[in-house]
Every structure is written in C-alpha cells, then in structure tokens.
Enzyme design. Structure first.
Site, PDB file in Angstrom:
ATOM      1  N   HIS A  17       0.827  -1.208   0.000  1.00 48.55           N
ATOM      2  CA  HIS A  17       0.000   0.000   0.000  1.00 48.55           C
ATOM      3  C   HIS A  17       0.862   1.259   0.000  1.00 48.55           C
ATOM      4  CE1 HIS A  17      -3.560  -2.322   2.048  1.00 48.55           C
ATOM      5  NE2 HIS A  17      -3.222  -2.800   0.874  1.00 48.55           N
ATOM      6  N   ASP A 114      -5.897   5.444   1.880  1.00 48.70           N
ATOM      7  CA  ASP A 114      -5.946   4.385   0.871  1.00 48.70           C
ATOM      8  C   ASP A 114      -7.152   3.484   1.111  1.00 48.70           C
ATOM      9  OD1 ASP A 114      -5.067   2.475   2.709  1.00 48.70           O
ATOM     10  OD2 ASP A 114      -2.982   2.577   2.075  1.00 48.70           O
TER      11      ASP A 114
END
Length: 470
Positions: A17, A114
């Site tokens: 990520h 995210d």
C-alpha cells in the site's frame, strides 16, 4: 506558513500500500511543487525495510509516525483486513492531532487515505479538509467496491456459492470464489469492515486509481459514468517503484542475468507478503526442475497456516533453502539462481534476459511486468489477487494460470507445463506480443500529454484552486 499546496496522506499497513502512495506523492512534489506529509499509523516498531524506505523519501515529502495502537484484545486468528481497518480507527485521535498541526503550518488542500482508510474521513470532515482515496489496485476491484452494497442486498448466500459468474459494472464476469479474500466469508468481521469501507467511498471528493485507460477501459468507463453521488475517478498509473538502493548496484542476481540468453529466464517471486505451504513449495521446486527452463527464484520459507505470512514483517527468519527437495540444487545447477528473501524486482523485470514472471498477482508486481512487457504465470495467494488473476488470464490474456488438483495443490507436472508453455510455447508468444502493446500503452499514458499525466494535472489544479479560494 508555506504557500505551496500541501497534502496529508494516511497509508494503511503494508509495503504494497505504501509504495504506490509514495510514488504518487513524489509526482505531486516533483511535477506540481506540492508538499506532502505521510501520517503513519503503527501497531509497534516499523519493520526495518519500511523504516529505510521512509528515511529515503525526497525533499518535500515528510512523515510522522503515530503512537502504536494495541491489538491485545483481538483473537490470534483475526483477519488481516480487520486488523488493517482497526489500525486506522484506533489511531484517529492521533490522526486528528497531526492534521490540526498541518492546518496550522501548511496550506492543507486534501486528506488522502488508501483503500481501507475511510474512517479517517471523520477527521477531514471535522476540519473541512477535502477527503480523497488513493486506490492502489485495479479499477475492476474499485468497481466491485462501489457495487458491493447493492450486491450485499441482492445475494443472500455466500458469493462463492453463486453458481453463475457475477457481473461487476464494466468488468468481465467473475465467479464469487474469485472475489477478494474478505468477501469470502460474509459472517466474518473482515467482510463487515469491507462493506463499511465500500459504503463510505461516496464520501470522497475524488478517487485516484493506480491504473491507466488502455489497461482497464471497461471498468474505468463504468466508474467515470455520471452517477448521483459517485466521486470522480482519476486513473493516474502506472505508479511503480524504481529500485535505487545501493544494494542493487552490486546485486549477484543481476550479474547472473547478464550471463543468460535473452528472454530465457523465468523470475519467481510471491511479493513482500506471500508464502506457500510446505507441500506446495516442494511441488513448485520439482515443477521448475521438470520444466528444464532457466529460472531466478526469490525463495521464502513456506508457511502451512496463512498465505500472507510475511505481510506485517518483511524479514523472513528461517533458512528457506533448507526446505528444498534433496539434491535439487545439484540437479538444477547452472540454470537457476536462488535468492533468499529479497531481490531487486524492478531491475530484474527490466533485464533483457527475463522472459517471464511467476507472480502472486499483487497489483504492484503486475504493473511492473506491464511496464517492462513481461508475460506472466498467475499464482494468486491472498487479498484481491484472484480477481487480478482472472483479469490477466481471461480479460487481458497475458498470463497462464496453472490449476490446482483436488487436494488444493498445484502439481509439479502442471507447473512444468505452464512454465514451458510461457517460455517456449505459442501461447507464450501471444502473451509476449500483447504485453509489448501494453508496455507501449503504459509509456504513452505517462508521457507529457498522456492520459495519466493529464489526470494528475487536473487533480493538482483542483487542489491548487482549493487553497487559493480559502
């Protein structure tokens, strides 16, 4: 107070990520003169690799580590997605303090989270800062996120038990068993977290997705269609990490690749978080041996319990080579190189001797393959990787996917056939040609007047206007 626009970014745990989010930050800083601060939730000391990565951030990109949250109250078998979501939720008071500080010292234009970080939107809304999502994987998976609340109401059983493929807007039909991991057990907290996040996506003022138009035209068209309350979607990819650490320069594996014929080597890696079972590890080794092809394998110790065994800690303590079949190293001598734990993946995929990639189908790895035109063997392990494998094999047609037997293992003969097929067969030639076209399309998307460059410029302009009007 500085006058350049500033963006706060809150990543959820995991290098997969963090890497594309950092690449996004670099583009904002280098191309649009923004400032970026990463607000990083933690649940303990950072893994060494992550600390080194953050310490190497360029000027204009800063980070603050939040105090660690505790998971002592959670059961040992809590799913990874639940833990990721709770890392954000339990860090919210610290996120709030960090945002408050940035508001006092910078021209803060947006708060970017995210895919599992939308609980931090509460802080953005409180301080009237624009909330955005950086989506690090496919537009196909993003389309599922938007469709999931509707699907949740329409389907009463487990998605994996629906006999016919399910239609996600703009995507090739996909069986429920290939949905992302947290959607496989609707009674589990991980599914509840997923659904909770999906419902909050409409709170975003925009979503940046790490893909490009020619790679996923169908899903992107569906996502960009006018829909009441759906935020605009900006395809800004492919954002991939350039390996630039000093250990790359004198890496043994790159010297070994220099001595191999062009396009002759299969690269094998299951990413920074992936592991296969002990029995599967043996079958993979014997399948590679049977294929009689050259290969470079990043070997990690097998794990019989979970496929994402190294997700939270990239260091792998055991000696992985000890698990290999007896005599394997002698029998494959001269045509293989085994690298314990880590290898410079971007450099390997861009090397002329690399002709194929056996991958766990993590999206960062797929994008690196696309950018370098390397065809694939799809071996999904966890997260949304089965969805990615379906897209690669049935949608883009750039990958072979070996089938598991009734015992759940992919057998050595199946592996050997897939490796030979990719490296020497007609199908492999077709995949290579398609990948070359995608490589060219990726290059166009990132060119000065390319679609992804324009999407990023549009976003930057929006954020600049935001601070100039306040």
């Amino acid at each position: 107070m500085e006058h350049t626009p500033h963006i706060a970014m809150v990543p959820t745990p995991g290098m997969g990520h963090l890497i594309p989010l950092v690449e996004f930050a670099k583009r904002l800083v280098l191309r649009h003169n923004f400032g970026v601060t990463f607000i990083i939730p933690t649940d303990g000391p950072l893994p060494k690799a992550q600390k080194s990565f953050l310490d190497a951030l360029p000027a204009g990109v800063n980070y603050v580590l939040l105090p660690p949250v505790s998971f002592d109250d959670l059961p040992a078998d809590v799913r990874i997605e639940t833990r990721i979501c709770l890392t954000i939720t339990r860090s919210l008071p610290f996120v709030r303090d960090a945002v408050k500080t940035l508001l006092a010292t910078t021209k803060l234009a947006a708060l970017v989270v995210d895919l599992f970080g939308t609980d931090a939107f509460d802080v953005a809304i409180e301080f009237k800062v624009s909330p955005y999502i950086f989506y690090p994987t496919t537009a196909m998976c993003l389309s599922l996120f938007f469709h999931l609340p509707k699907l949740d109401q329409m389907v009463s059983c487990e998605y994996r038990d629906v006999p016919e493929p399910l239609q996600i807007p703009g995507c090739i039909p996909i069986h429920g068993k290939d949905f992302l991991d947290p959607a496989q057990d609707r009674k589990n907290d991980a599914y509840k977290c997923l659904l909770h996040q999906a419902k909050r996506y409409r709170l975003a003022e925009g979503i940046m997705v790490n893909t490009f138009n020619d790679l996923e035209p169908g899903p992107l068209k569906a996502l960009q269609e006018e829909d009441q309350g759906k935020p605009p979607v900006y395809p800004i990819g492919p954002l991939i990490r350039a390996d630039s650490s000093s250990k790359v320069d004198d890496c043994e594996c790159l010297k070994w690749l220099d001595d191999q014929p062009r396009g002759s080597v299969l690269f094998i890696s299951f990413g920074s978080g992936g592991a296969v079972s002990h029995n599967q590890f043996i079958e993979l080794a014997l399948g590679l041996e049977m294929s009689e092809q050259r290969f470079l394998w990043v070997v990690r110790s097998p794990n019989d319990k979970i496929a994402n065994a190294t997700y939270f800690s990239i260091q792998n303590q055991n000696d992985a080579l000890a698990y290999l079949p007896e005599g394997f190293l002698e029998r494959t001598k001269g045509r293989c190189l085994l690298v314990p734990s880590w290898a410079p993946q971007t450099e390997i995929l861009s090397h002329g001797s690399t002709g194929g990639f056996l991958t766990h189908c993590g999206w960062n790895s797929i994008l690196e393959s696309v950018v370098n035109g390397v065809p694939l063997i799809a071996w999904p392990l966890y997260a949304e990787q089965k969805m990615n494998a379906v897209m690669l094999t049935e949608g883009l047609k750039v990958a072979l996917r070996p089938k598991a037997g009734e015992n759940g293992l992919i057998g050595r003969v199946e592996i050997a056939n897939a490796v030979k097929g990719l490296m020497e067969g007609e199908e492999g030639k077709k995949f290579r040609s398609t990948m070359k076209d995608l490589k060219d399309a990726a290059s166009r998307a990132l060119s000065d007047d390319g679609s992804s460059t324009k999407a990023l410029a549009e976003l930057a302009c929006k954020w600049e206007n935001k601070i100039s009007s306040t």
